[in-house]
Design an enzyme around this catalytic site. Structure first.
Site, short mmCIF file in Angstrom:
data_model
loop_
_atom_site.label_atom_id
_atom_site.label_comp_id
_atom_site.label_asym_id
_atom_site.label_seq_id
_atom_site.Cartn_x
_atom_site.Cartn_y
_atom_site.Cartn_z
N GLY A 296 2.28 2.11 11.13
CA GLY A 296 3.45 3.26 10.80
C GLY A 296 4.17 3.67 12.03
N HIS B 47 -9.65 0.64 4.96
CA HIS B 47 -8.34 0.73 5.53
C HIS B 47 -8.77 1.85 6.69
CE1 HIS B 47 -4.18 2.16 6.30
NE2 HIS B 47 -3.80 1.15 5.54
N SER C 59 3.28 -2.27 10.21
CA SER C 59 4.78 -2.13 10.62
C SER C 59 5.51 -3.61 10.34
CB SER C 59 5.17 -1.85 12.10
OG SER C 59 4.50 -0.54 12.46
N GLU D 1 -5.43 -5.41 10.50
CA GLU D 1 -4.35 -4.17 10.58
C GLU D 1 -4.59 -3.48 11.91
OE1 GLU D 1 -1.85 -2.81 6.79
OE2 GLU D 1 -3.82 -1.74 7.02
N ASN E 220 1.03 -1.05 0.13
CA ASN E 220 0.01 0.04 0.08
C ASN E 220 1.04 1.18 0.08
OD1 ASN E 220 -1.86 1.94 0.33
ND2 ASN E 220 -2.38 1.31 2.38
N LEU E 221 1.26 1.90 -1.29
CA LEU E 221 2.14 2.90 -1.32
C LEU E 221 1.52 4.35 -0.81
CD1 LEU E 221 3.15 2.28 -4.83
CD2 LEU E 221 4.25 1.25 -2.53
N LYS E 222 -0.02 4.20 -0.32
CA LYS E 222 -0.46 5.33 0.44
C LYS E 222 -0.47 6.49 -0.58
CE LYS E 222 -0.43 2.97 4.66
NZ LYS E 222 -0.17 3.10 6.12
P1 13P Z 1 3.12 0.34 7.80
O1 13P Z 1 3.48 -0.99 7.12
O2 13P Z 1 3.62 1.67 7.45
O3 13P Z 1 2.67 0.34 9.03
O4 13P Z 1 1.46 0.46 7.17
C1 13P Z 1 0.62 -0.56 7.07
C2 13P Z 1 -0.57 -0.26 6.36
O5 13P Z 1 -1.19 0.54 6.81
C3 13P Z 1 -0.80 -1.18 5.11
O6 13P Z 1 -2.07 -0.87 4.67
#
Ligand code: 13P
Length: 235
Positions: free
Chosen positions: A163, A88, A193, A157, A6-8
């Site tokens: 994060g 999400h 994470s 998640e 997920n590159l957000k």
């Molecule tokens: P991180 O891997 O940065 O914790 O984010 C996880 C996430 O939200 C994937 O959708």
């Protein structure tokens, strides 16, 4: 197994294209047969044919219309996108999407046959309230969702693990996944994470069918290493 990035709200269109090429080349060179999904920022979506699948992080439940700032099915169809992330934690807690809105989105894209990666997970105060309360909270996030949809993938998640560099213990992940598998037998990913340093042990756990990776996946090399771990475990 399913390895998803997920590159957000990161990487430009040009950088995303380079990223995807790099991952594709790694998958080919290393004969990776796992399912690899990449969710770029919406402005970086493009037609892609290859071993990995490009999905969208979001879309409005409409073909097209007057929904300023949103994209609909027509804009996804242009690039052959048939995979969507719904629920999400950042959409739920930062953008403020309600369960009702998620249900509407889910049903709309289900009707169109999309692969849906549906995310669930509890915030810290819920986790601190104990296992039963936590499972009740997470179960409620399945409300109105067709848990037997054939193109469904679930991602667990925990909000507090996203994060932050924090993760549940491996025993906790196994225990929670075991409970969640009772609600739906769809493939169940762990996210929050996941890094190169912990991905291998997470992927090897009972009830973990893959990972959904945010920040660590921004480095194509790290994401590729995780795909390789999955290939070696190959459950
Ligand atoms: P991180 O891997 O940065 O914790 O984010 C996880 C996430 O939200 C994937 O959708």
């Amino acid at each position: 197994m399913i390895i998803a990035a997920n590159l957000k709200t990161n990487l430009t269109r040009e950088k995303t294209s380079k990223y995807i090429k790099e991952v594709e080349s790694f998958l080919a060179k290393n004969n990776i047969s796992q399912e690899v999904l990449v969710f770029p920022a919406i402005s970086s979506l493009n037609l892609h044919v290859g071993a990995l699948t490009v999905g969208t992080q979001n879309a409005y439940p409409a073909i097209n219309g007057a929904f300023t700032g949103e994209i609909g099915y027509e804009q996804l169809e242009e690039f052959g996108i048939k995979t969507i992330l719904i629920g999400h934690s950042e959409r739920r807690h930062v953008i403020g999407e309600t369960q009702e809105e998620l249900i509407e989105k889910f049903n709309f894209y289900k009707e169109l046959g999309f692969k849906i990666l549906y995310c669930v997970g509890e915030p810290l105060e819920v986790r601190e309230a104990g296992f039963d309360k936590m499972m009740e909270y997470i179960s409620n996030q399945y409300e109105g969702i067709d848990t037997s949809y054939e193109n469904l993938v679930i991602a667990y998640e925990p909000v507090w693990a996203i994060g932050t560099g924090l993760t549940p213990t491996l025993e906790d992940i196994v225990a929670i996944h075991k409970e969640l598998k009772k609600i739906s037998s769809a493939p169940l990913l762990y996210g929050g994470s996941v890094k190169v340093t912990n991905a291998e042990e997470v992927l090897a756990l009972d009830g973990v069918d893959g990972v959904l990776v945010g920040s660590a996946a921004l480095y194509a090399e790290h994401f590729c290493t995780m795909c390789e771990y999955a290939q070696n475990i190959d459950k």
